[in-house]
Design a protein around this motif. Sequence first.
Motif, short mmCIF file in Angstrom:
data_model
loop_
_atom_site.label_atom_id
_atom_site.label_comp_id
_atom_site.label_asym_id
_atom_site.label_seq_id
_atom_site.Cartn_x
_atom_site.Cartn_y
_atom_site.Cartn_z
N UNK A 189 10.70 58.86 9.46
CA UNK A 189 11.81 59.19 8.37
C UNK A 189 13.25 58.99 8.66
N UNK A 190 13.61 59.03 9.81
CA UNK A 190 15.01 58.74 10.17
C UNK A 190 15.35 57.35 9.87
N UNK A 191 14.28 56.52 10.39
CA UNK A 191 14.53 55.01 9.92
C UNK A 191 14.65 54.83 8.57
N UNK A 192 13.86 55.32 7.58
CA UNK A 192 13.81 55.12 6.20
C UNK A 192 15.03 55.88 5.73
N UNK A 193 15.49 57.10 6.02
CA UNK A 193 16.63 57.54 5.66
C UNK A 193 18.00 56.61 5.95
N UNK A 194 18.01 56.04 7.18
CA UNK A 194 19.25 55.41 7.38
C UNK A 194 19.25 54.16 6.56
N UNK A 195 18.04 53.56 6.39
CA UNK A 195 17.98 52.31 5.38
C UNK A 195 18.53 52.51 4.09
N UNK A 196 18.26 53.68 3.61
CA UNK A 196 18.41 53.92 2.13
C UNK A 196 20.00 54.48 2.23
N UNK A 197 20.44 55.09 3.26
CA UNK A 197 21.75 55.62 3.26
C UNK A 197 23.03 54.46 3.32
N UNK A 198 22.47 53.27 3.69
CA UNK A 198 23.34 52.44 3.73
C UNK A 198 23.66 51.44 2.21
N UNK A 199 22.64 52.02 1.34
CA UNK A 199 22.63 51.53 -0.10
C UNK A 199 23.52 52.22 -0.97
N UNK A 200 23.93 51.71 -2.33
CA UNK A 200 24.88 52.47 -2.98
C UNK A 200 24.41 53.70 -3.67
N UNK A 201 25.11 54.69 -3.24
CA UNK A 201 24.75 56.15 -3.74
C UNK A 201 24.64 56.30 -5.31
N UNK A 202 25.31 55.59 -6.10
CA UNK A 202 25.13 55.58 -7.59
C UNK A 202 24.12 54.96 -8.14
N UNK A 203 23.40 53.94 -7.45
CA UNK A 203 22.45 53.25 -7.82
C UNK A 203 21.12 54.45 -7.49
N UNK A 204 21.10 55.18 -6.30
CA UNK A 204 19.95 55.89 -6.12
C UNK A 204 20.12 57.15 -6.98
N UNK A 205 21.31 57.62 -7.13
CA UNK A 205 21.46 58.77 -7.86
C UNK A 205 20.85 58.60 -9.50
#
Length: 255
Positions: A189-205
Amino acid sequence: MSDILVDKSDGIAIVTLNRPKQRNAVTYAMWCELAERFRAFDSDADIRAVLLMGAGGDFSAGADISEFDAVRGGAEESTRYEVAVDAAGDAIYEVSKPTIAILRGYCLGGAAHLAMSCDFRIAEESAVFGIPAARLSIVYGVSATRKLFSLVGVTEAKRILYSASRFAAREALANGFIDELAGDATAAALERANAMAANAPLTIRGAKFILNGCARGDLDRVEAERLISEASKSHDYAEGRKAFAEKRTPGFLGC
């Protein structure tokens, strides 16, 4: 010691249900606190992803039935209780950050609602799932049932709810209830979370808002278009283009 612990580090928040002696059974007060916690994450620019787990060997055995006589004894109290459960689940479901449930041991009843409210569910072999509402003469709530249907389909959802039987992690992977089986769910979970956290927050939102709306069948297209427009005018869009041209990692700010 609090019944809910929150640890924040490097842009990741880890929320822990902290009643291991009670298999992390969720009290009425905890449902209310979970809703407040996840709503707060939505406006916390320092948090880029949230993990939800249980202390000890279990995610959670579900709602704390031992307090039902006091907090869910009649129709009025039951309605208030269900509002609190749905508020917690919906706050997790709607928070604009990626969410991951870390599942080991029991994940039953109301705890399944919490897990299903997360974007992703990563389990270990020890995980055991089930929704025993039919053994308590409780109708599983609309919000939770809709999430179950979205994950496993109508026939499997009926089987799970009608039978009230438990199922193991490998079956949960096969029927779509979880999306990954890992030897160490926390590390995965930490590996996946860190990979996503590096991406654009507005895109994910924006992606989360649109996908959740499609899954529920109630997409607000006006809000979706607003989120698309907001991203196109953002600092992060300019930064993403500049970083691409300069062949470097972008520094996204979420604005």
